[in-house]
Scaffold this motif. Structure first.
Motif, PDB file in Angstrom:
ATOM      1  N   LYS A  37       0.819  -1.218   0.000  1.00 50.54           N
ATOM      2  CA  LYS A  37       0.000   0.000   0.000  1.00 50.54           C
ATOM      3  C   LYS A  37       0.849   1.262   0.000  1.00 50.54           C
ATOM      4  CE  LYS A  37      -3.702  -2.481   2.244  1.00 50.54           C
ATOM      5  NZ  LYS A  37      -4.272  -2.860   3.526  1.00 50.54           N
TER       6      LYS A  37
ATOM      7  N   ARG B 182       3.126   1.522  -2.128  1.00 48.66           N
ATOM      8  CA  ARG B 182       3.508   1.630  -3.535  1.00 48.66           C
ATOM      9  C   ARG B 182       2.317   1.788  -4.468  1.00 48.66           C
ATOM     10  NH1 ARG B 182       6.925  -1.666  -0.795  1.00 48.66           N
ATOM     11  NH2 ARG B 182       9.148  -1.472  -1.274  1.00 48.66           N
ATOM     12  N   PHE B 183       1.168   1.249  -4.058  1.00 50.46           N
ATOM     13  CA  PHE B 183      -0.019   1.268  -4.920  1.00 50.46           C
ATOM     14  C   PHE B 183      -1.237   1.665  -4.087  1.00 50.46           C
ATOM     15  CE2 PHE B 183       2.889  -2.059  -6.375  1.00 50.46           C
ATOM     16  CZ  PHE B 183       3.154  -1.626  -7.664  1.00 50.46           C
ATOM     17  N   SER B 184      -2.238   2.231  -4.753  1.00 51.99           N
ATOM     18  CA  SER B 184      -3.425   2.658  -4.011  1.00 51.99           C
ATOM     19  C   SER B 184      -4.209   1.433  -3.528  1.00 51.99           C
ATOM     20  CB  SER B 184      -4.319   3.524  -4.895  1.00 51.99           C
ATOM     21  OG  SER B 184      -4.993   2.713  -5.833  1.00 51.99           O
TER      22      SER B 184
ATOM     23  N   SER C 237      -6.663   0.079  -5.968  1.00 51.55           N
ATOM     24  CA  SER C 237      -6.179  -0.715  -7.106  1.00 51.55           C
ATOM     25  C   SER C 237      -5.813  -2.143  -6.682  1.00 51.55           C
ATOM     26  CB  SER C 237      -4.962  -0.039  -7.743  1.00 51.55           C
ATOM     27  OG  SER C 237      -3.799  -0.255  -6.972  1.00 51.55           O
ATOM     28  N   LEU C 238      -5.620  -2.331  -5.387  1.00 50.86           N
ATOM     29  CA  LEU C 238      -5.218  -3.661  -4.903  1.00 50.86           C
ATOM     30  C   LEU C 238      -6.402  -4.510  -4.458  1.00 50.86           C
ATOM     31  CD1 LEU C 238      -2.242  -2.507  -2.624  1.00 50.86           C
ATOM     32  CD2 LEU C 238      -2.043  -3.550  -4.885  1.00 50.86           C
TER      33      LEU C 238
ATOM     34  N   ARG D 275      -0.734 -10.480  -4.667  1.00 49.23           N
ATOM     35  CA  ARG D 275      -0.075  -9.401  -3.917  1.00 49.23           C
ATOM     36  C   ARG D 275       1.377  -9.766  -3.620  1.00 49.23           C
ATOM     37  NH1 ARG D 275      -4.171  -6.183  -0.040  1.00 49.23           N
ATOM     38  NH2 ARG D 275      -6.009  -6.310  -1.360  1.00 49.23           N
TER      39      ARG D 275
ATOM     40  N   LEU E 125       3.269  -9.377  -6.876  1.00 51.82           N
ATOM     41  CA  LEU E 125       3.421  -7.975  -7.254  1.00 51.82           C
ATOM     42  C   LEU E 125       4.472  -7.281  -6.386  1.00 51.82           C
ATOM     43  CD1 LEU E 125       2.607  -5.441  -8.837  1.00 51.82           C
ATOM     44  CD2 LEU E 125       0.747  -5.099  -7.197  1.00 51.82           C
TER      45      LEU E 125
ATOM     46  N   ALA F  51       7.755  -5.564  -7.909  1.00 48.08           N
ATOM     47  CA  ALA F  51       8.026  -4.137  -7.693  1.00 48.08           C
ATOM     48  C   ALA F  51       9.381  -3.946  -7.025  1.00 48.08           C
ATOM     49  CB  ALA F  51       6.914  -3.522  -6.841  1.00 48.08           C
TER      50      ALA F  51
ATOM     51  N   HIS G 173      -1.849  -9.081 -13.002  1.00 47.87           N
ATOM     52  CA  HIS G 173      -1.810  -7.975 -12.041  1.00 47.87           C
ATOM     53  C   HIS G 173      -0.457  -7.246 -12.099  1.00 47.87           C
ATOM     54  CE1 HIS G 173      -5.676  -8.444 -10.154  1.00 47.87           C
ATOM     55  NE2 HIS G 173      -5.467  -9.722  -9.893  1.00 47.87           N
TER      56      HIS G 173
ATOM     57  N   HIS H 280      -0.236  -3.313 -12.987  1.00 46.38           N
ATOM     58  CA  HIS H 280       0.231  -2.360 -11.966  1.00 46.38           C
ATOM     59  C   HIS H 280       1.570  -1.730 -12.321  1.00 46.38           C
ATOM     60  CE1 HIS H 280      -2.988  -3.933  -9.422  1.00 46.38           C
ATOM     61  NE2 HIS H 280      -2.776  -2.886  -8.662  1.00 46.38           N
ATOM     62  N   LEU H 281       2.414  -2.455 -13.024  1.00 44.50           N
ATOM     63  CA  LEU H 281       3.742  -1.924 -13.340  1.00 44.50           C
ATOM     64  C   LEU H 281       3.812  -1.374 -14.759  1.00 44.50           C
ATOM     65  CD1 LEU H 281       5.967  -4.664 -11.621  1.00 44.50           C
ATOM     66  CD2 LEU H 281       5.163  -2.475 -10.693  1.00 44.50           C
TER      67      LEU H 281
END
Lengths: 84, 376
Positions: free
Chosen positions: B57, B59-61, B64-65, B73, B76, B80, B140, B144-145
């Motif tokens: 969280k 790194r990403f909203s 979005s997760l 997760r 990801l 990341a 995913h 995301h990336l």
């Protein structure tokens, strides 16, 4: 727990809104689009969850379009069809 | 062409990040058992070391997760971290993604089946289903990336990671992607814990994972993910070295080829039925599974450790759980030659094997090995 509160809890827990609490969902905010931002996959998940938790079926897209306007609309839809 | 390892991301029961894993290597522990918690499931199982993905969280909203399950997760986060380790957090829009998983989303798959068992077809959760498909983590990661290159998921149980790596290197060779995020991910679930509990009735609960003790069941079920950002060899040098070769084959028909100067990471995970590789006697052999545990994509963790070995040019000793001795000893003296090659070997009970060879850049030459990059 009343229908609206239960619905909001289902939305938060079953649709995994980890950044929201049930109390933060307003009764009249649109569930889809610019409102809460739900999409078609959420719609199908909601159909499943409503049947599971309330025993109420949303049988087709027309019914869903009416019911999924907002928490108010969905609660009214469920209240009318709750099993005896 | 060989592939340069530009960055590494690891997530496991031991913690998060290659620096955490490196510290464990430097400190000679702790073993994965130290991180285990009771599984707490009614089926009954053994303690396991869970992965913590909460810092995703950062790194990403969270929004979005929200659709992502634990497996995605975990994958990801490791992917990341690999980009961050490569100082390339934005990645490249054409980066390819190759993901290995031996089990896939077992936790989600069983949860999905439970929804059907409880309420019939009408109760089948579409969200759970979307995460239960094997390629969900790869999808995913790409979304995301922003990695819009080729995307593939490979599942061949213990050979999954080496197969995914072969494909990633091939994409680089063919110019299909300027860089590739390749990795593996597997997760624990109550059913898996129960099965392992039943399988390992004879397990000594207090015993540590002991790769070189034959005939004993000392596997420790684990979960985690490991990812590498690979680029073609003409890219600037990286301390982690290069993937010199990826071999696969089957014993006794084929024979793994070990460079004479390489250290061998065996990846024996202490399952009672683990294959005992016939290793050449003049090679240094070491096993680090005690630090990350038993999972089908464990070979990816071996490759991460091999990358650290190649970068530092030295081995890390492993305390022997049975006697407190050191499995690799005598290699840490100042006069010991720098280690420039490391092989990761995994052999299944049926004889299928995967062999990954890493080399440090200065020692690398096109003529150093007789076979091509991929041998099958």
């Amino acid at each position: 727990m009343d229908i609206k509160t239960k619905l909001k809890t289902i939305i938060v827990e079953e649709l995994n809104f980890e950044d929201l609490t049930p109390a933060e969902i307003l009764n009249d905010v649109p569930l889809f689009g610019d409102g809460l931002g739900l999409d078609s996959l959420d719609a199908v998940e909601l159909v499943v969850q409503i049947q599971k938790h309330f025993g109420v079926k949303i049988k087709n897209m027309e019914e869903g379009r009416t019911a999924f306007q907002s928490v108010n609309a969905l609660a009214a839809f469920i209240a009318e069809r709750l099993p005896e | 062409m060989k592939a340069v390892i530009r960055g590494i991301g690891v997530v496991g029961g031991f913690g998060t990040g290659i620096s955490t894993l490196e510290k464990i290597l430097m400190d000679h522990g702790p073993f994965i058992e130290s991180f285990a918690v009771p599984d707490g499931q009614p089926l009954g199982g053994e303690p396991y070391a869970p992965v913590d993905t909460r810092n995703l969280k950062e790194r990403f909203s969270p929004r979005s997760l929200r659709r992502m399950d634990h497996l995605s997760r975990t994958a990801l986060l490791a992917a990341a971290l690999a980009l961050e380790d490569a100082a390339d957090p934005g990645g490249n829009a054409d980066t390819g993604v190759a993901v290995a998983s031996g089990y896939g989303a077992v936790r989600t798959t069983f949860a999905f089946l439970d929804t059907i068992l409880e309420a019939g077809d009408a109760g089948a959760s579409p969200t759970l289903f979307s995460n239960s498909v094997l390629n969900a983590p790869a999808a995913h990661i790409s979304m995301h990336l922003g990695a819009r290159g080729p995307n593939l998921t490979v599942s061949r149980f213990e050979m999954s990671f080496s197969d995914a790596l072969s494909i990633a290197v091939q994409w680089l060779e063919e110019g299909r992607a300027p860089s590739v995020l390749v990795g593996g991910v597997d997760e624990w679930c109550p059913v898996l814990g129960h099965c392992h509990h039943r399988f390992s009735k004879t397990r000594d609960a207090a015993a540590f994972l002991s790769p070189f003790c034959t005939g004993l069941e000392r596997a420790r079920i684990a979960e985690g993910a490991v990812f590498f950002l690979l680029s073609p060899e003409m890219e600037p040098a990286s301390g982690y070295g290069v993937v010199e070769s990826v071999e696969s084959g089957r014993l006794p028909r084929d024979t793994p080829t070990f460079p004479k100067d390489a250290v061998i990471l065996t990846g024996i995970d202490s399952h009672r039925d683990s294959a005992r590789p016939r290793l050449p006697g003049d090679h240094r052999v070491v096993d680090y599974t005690g630090y990350y545990g038993t999972l089908p994509v464990g070979m990816g963790f071996d490759m991460a450790i091999a990358s650290v070995i190649v970068r530092r040019g030295r081995l890390f000793s492993v305390p022997d759980s049975t006697g407190g001795e050191t499995v690799v000893d005598g290699f840490q003296t100042e006069k010991a030659p720098k280690i420039r090659r490391a092989c990761c070997l995994n052999i299944t009970p049926s004889g299928a094997y995967g062999l990954i060879t890493l080399a440090s850049r200065p020692d690398f030459s096109e003529n150093s090995r007789p076979q091509g990059l991929m041998k099958s």
